[in-house]
Design a protein around this motif. Structure first.
Motif, PDB file in Angstrom:
ATOM      1  N   ARG A 213      41.821   1.035  35.529  1.00  0.00           N
ATOM      2  CA  ARG A 213      41.665   2.435  35.630  1.00  0.00           C
ATOM      3  C   ARG A 213      41.275   2.774  35.139  1.00  0.00           C
ATOM      4  O   ARG A 213      40.460   3.929  34.412  1.00  0.00           O
ATOM      5  CB  ARG A 213      42.404   3.040  37.121  1.00  0.00           C
ATOM      6  N   PHE A 214      41.523   3.277  33.936  1.00  0.00           N
ATOM      7  CA  PHE A 214      41.875   3.696  33.137  1.00  0.00           C
ATOM      8  C   PHE A 214      40.596   3.412  31.931  1.00  0.00           C
ATOM      9  O   PHE A 214      40.068   4.467  31.751  1.00  0.00           O
ATOM     10  CB  PHE A 214      42.957   3.950  31.619  1.00  0.00           C
ATOM     11  N   GLU A 216      38.555   2.912  32.453  1.00  0.00           N
ATOM     12  CA  GLU A 216      37.109   2.622  33.297  1.00  0.00           C
ATOM     13  C   GLU A 216      36.250   4.228  32.707  1.00  0.00           C
ATOM     14  O   GLU A 216      35.236   4.104  32.784  1.00  0.00           O
ATOM     15  CB  GLU A 216      36.695   2.841  34.780  1.00  0.00           C
ATOM     16  N   GLN A 217      37.300   4.858  33.035  1.00  0.00           N
ATOM     17  CA  GLN A 217      37.071   6.719  32.548  1.00  0.00           C
ATOM     18  C   GLN A 217      38.430   6.795  31.875  1.00  0.00           C
ATOM     19  O   GLN A 217      38.769   7.865  31.836  1.00  0.00           O
ATOM     20  CB  GLN A 217      37.265   7.364  33.747  1.00  0.00           C
ATOM     21  N   GLU A 219      38.450   8.935  29.628  1.00  0.00           N
ATOM     22  CA  GLU A 219      38.371  10.570  29.098  1.00  0.00           C
ATOM     23  C   GLU A 219      39.022  11.041  30.430  1.00  0.00           C
ATOM     24  O   GLU A 219      39.810  12.675  30.143  1.00  0.00           O
ATOM     25  CB  GLU A 219      36.822  10.716  29.372  1.00  0.00           C
ATOM     26  N   ASP A 220      39.358  10.382  31.760  1.00  0.00           N
ATOM     27  CA  ASP A 220      39.729  11.138  32.738  1.00  0.00           C
ATOM     28  C   ASP A 220      41.402  11.370  32.745  1.00  0.00           C
ATOM     29  O   ASP A 220      41.532  10.670  32.743  1.00  0.00           O
ATOM     30  CB  ASP A 220      39.433  10.770  34.054  1.00  0.00           C
ATOM     31  N   PRO A 221      42.417  12.607  32.118  1.00  0.00           N
ATOM     32  CA  PRO A 221      43.324  12.905  32.389  1.00  0.00           C
ATOM     33  C   PRO A 221      43.737  12.473  33.952  1.00  0.00           C
ATOM     34  O   PRO A 221      45.622  11.902  33.836  1.00  0.00           O
ATOM     35  CB  PRO A 221      43.783  14.116  32.197  1.00  0.00           C
ATOM     36  N   THR A 222      43.001  12.497  34.456  1.00  0.00           N
ATOM     37  CA  THR A 222      44.217  11.619  35.739  1.00  0.00           C
ATOM     38  C   THR A 222      44.685  10.760  36.414  1.00  0.00           C
ATOM     39  O   THR A 222      45.043  10.046  36.735  1.00  0.00           O
ATOM     40  CB  THR A 222      43.462  12.410  37.332  1.00  0.00           C
ATOM     41  N   ARG A 223      43.779  10.099  35.269  1.00  0.00           N
ATOM     42  CA  ARG A 223      44.268   8.054  35.416  1.00  0.00           C
ATOM     43  C   ARG A 223      45.140   8.026  34.099  1.00  0.00           C
ATOM     44  O   ARG A 223      45.685   6.770  34.362  1.00  0.00           O
ATOM     45  CB  ARG A 223      42.601   7.567  35.005  1.00  0.00           C
ATOM     46  N   GLN A 245      48.416   6.421  25.684  1.00  0.00           N
ATOM     47  CA  GLN A 245      46.418   7.061  26.869  1.00  0.00           C
ATOM     48  C   GLN A 245      46.393   8.134  26.031  1.00  0.00           C
ATOM     49  O   GLN A 245      45.156   8.991  26.244  1.00  0.00           O
ATOM     50  CB  GLN A 245      46.731   6.785  28.487  1.00  0.00           C
ATOM     51  N   SER A 249      43.489   9.761  25.298  1.00  0.00           N
ATOM     52  CA  SER A 249      41.816  10.470  25.935  1.00  0.00           C
ATOM     53  C   SER A 249      41.713  11.855  25.260  1.00  0.00           C
ATOM     54  O   SER A 249      40.338  12.544  25.248  1.00  0.00           O
ATOM     55  CB  SER A 249      42.517  10.655  27.155  1.00  0.00           C
ATOM     56  N   SER A 253      37.391  12.273  23.948  1.00  0.00           N
ATOM     57  CA  SER A 253      37.370  14.051  24.384  1.00  0.00           C
ATOM     58  C   SER A 253      37.325  14.579  23.202  1.00  0.00           C
ATOM     59  O   SER A 253      36.201  15.117  22.887  1.00  0.00           O
ATOM     60  CB  SER A 253      38.472  15.309  24.677  1.00  0.00           C
TER      61      SER A 253
END
Length: 487
Positions: A213-214, A216-217, A219-223, A245, A249, A253
């Motif tokens: 899941r991480f 895939e994105q 740069e998304d900190p929610t992952r 991570q 991330s 960014s």
């Protein structure tokens, strides 16, 4: 984009199948190992059962022999003889004392013996092998068994018997043990599987799914995975993965921001170079004005414009974040420091005092334009620190001295100093911003330029203001360092 989504979906499916396969393998291996353990228990159990069953027959035969010896004349009526043999489940009984051997009782027609066993000298391996042979042997075998039941010490009893009843008893015992083993195996395997699934498989499933899941994105900190409070290896892996991570991330960014900034800078530099060229033409016309103030300021203005144009050209030529290599030469430092003060409008009466203090005739071996940028960045930061504090009055000082082949320059101010939260990443781009609206690039650029000279920049004092020290070795020293590194 669709191909990338399909690949990620396929990767997620593979991870799910792998995890499911891991659970299935874990369950099957647990059942297998428990069954192996039960077999290892079953074999000696069956061997011991056979030995006990035969010893019971020997004990019954010994009791029958006592009855036969007590009969008048040592002979039993046929009906009583058959009844004793039937109770003992044997066909013949003989007893051996220390000095004699006697046949006590037997059937009318002696039968041929197929196998003989002596329980006195049999080892565990022999007993196990003999017990397993019972299952494969024919049902109508006749065997001879010898042993010492123990009623009369030193007395050996020898019996002839059919093996069929022993085989039937062992089959029943084996089936009972097998059923119990299967039940124990299922219960044990289930408990072990549930424990391992909770301790290992589920955390590993969460780790693998989070990584997919991480990915895939990133740069998304929610992952980013939320680590548990476990103190074992799984907890350590979760915490280390979360830290990795987080760092990745932030790095991505920052890289994205730098890439966008680099493109913007390239565009701005292109247009700014044209504007500066026009300003340079206008400054050349100002040189014709006879006013003394204009005559004093125009050369500095032209030098600043030239420096700005060269910087724009270098930015477009290199097209990257790294600065151009320094073009070093020896020059006197005092005029450069004076030029920095003039460009910042220092001193400012009633606000900021300007106090350069340099050794007379001090020369430095450096790139003049790059050293100007370093000193201008430090002094500009000091000016902005004063401006951020309304009504703040202070002093900016520049001290410089030579120690052998090294020049040391201190830029000090009496302002509020560097905030505590900005010190750890003071020279990192976009990280050391203490002033609202700043970019956090000034100190990062200064550090990169000084490092290109083989020197270093550091915060040496933060009490009553900030003091930064620049150390620049002469070119000869830097060449010697490079030679030693290559050697």
């Amino acid at each position: 984009m669709n191909d990338q989504s399909e690949r990620r979906s396929l990767a997620s499916t593979r991870v799910t199948r792998a995890v499911a396969g891991l659970s299935t393998k874990l369950l099957l291996l647990t059942i297998l190992f428990v069954m192996v353990a039960e077999i290892l228990v079953f074999v000696p159990s069956v061997s011991n059962f056979r030995r006990q069953w035969l010893m019971e027959r020997l004990q019954a035969a010994q009791i029958a022999s006592l009855a036969a010896e007590a009969a008048p004349g040592g002979r039993l009526p046929a009906k009583l003889r058959d009844d004793l043999l039937d109770r003992a489940r044997v066909k013949a009984i003989s007893v051996k004392h220390a000095d004699s051997r006697s046949l006590i009782v037997q059937m009318d027609a002696p039968e041929q013996v197929d196998a003989s066993y002596d329980l006195r000298d049999a080892s565990w391996t022999d007993l196990i092998g003999d017990a397993l042979m019972v299952y494969a042997a024919p049902d109508n075998r006749v065997i001879r068994v010898a042993g010492e039941p123990g009623f009369n010490p030193g007395e050996m009893v020898d019996v002839v018997m059919e093996e069929g009843p022993l085989k039937a008893a062992m089959l029943k015992y084996g089936l009972d043990i097998l059923g119990l083993s299967i039940l124990i195996s299922i219960i044990t395997a289930t408990l072990v599987f549930l424990a391992l699934d909770w301790l290992l498989v589920k955390p590993m499933t969460q780790l693998t799914r989070n990584m997919v899941r991480f990915a895939e994105q990133p740069e998304d900190p929610t992952r980013i995975i939320a680590p548990s409070k476990r103190r074992d290896e799984i907890g350590t892996a979760q915490r280390e993965l979360a830290a990795m991570q987080n760092e990745l991330s932030q790095t991505l960014s920052q890289k994205t921001r730098l890439a966008a900034l680099g493109l913007a800078v390239s565009k701005i530099s292109h247009d700014l170079r044209n504007m500066l060229s026009s300003a340079q033409l206008l400054s050349d016309r100002l040189a014709e004005v006879k006013d003394p103030t204009v005559q004093r300021l125009v050369p500095k203005l032209i030098a600043s414009l030239d420096r700005a144009i060269r910087l724009c050209v270098h930015t477009l030529d290199f097209g990257q974040a790294q600065e151009a290599p320094p073009s070093r030469m020896r020059f006197e430092l005092a005029p450069l420091v004076e030029e920095v003060g003039d460009s910042l409008g220092l001193p400012r009466e009633g606000q900021i005092d300007w106090m350069p203090d340099l050794e007379e005739g001090l020369e430095v071996d450096a790139d003049r334009d790059q050293l100007y940028r370093v000193l201008a960045n430090l002094c500009r930061n000091a000016v902005q620190a004063f401006e951020s504090e309304p009504g703040c009055i202070g002093t900016i000082s520049v001290f410089a001295r030579r120690e052998g082949a090294v020049v040391m320059i201190d830029v000090a101010d009496t302002g509020p100093g560097v905030p505590e939260q900005a010190r750890d990443r003071l020279f990192q781009a976009f990280q050391s911003v203490a002033r609202k609206g700043g970019s956090g690039l000034g100190l990062a650029i200064s550090a990169e330029l000084v490092k290109a000279h083989g020197g270093q920049i550091e915060l040496v004092d933060n009490e009553g203001g900030a003091t930064f020290r620049i150390t620049i070795p002469d070119m000869v020293v830097e060449l010697e360092r490079a030679r030693q590194r290559r050697a």
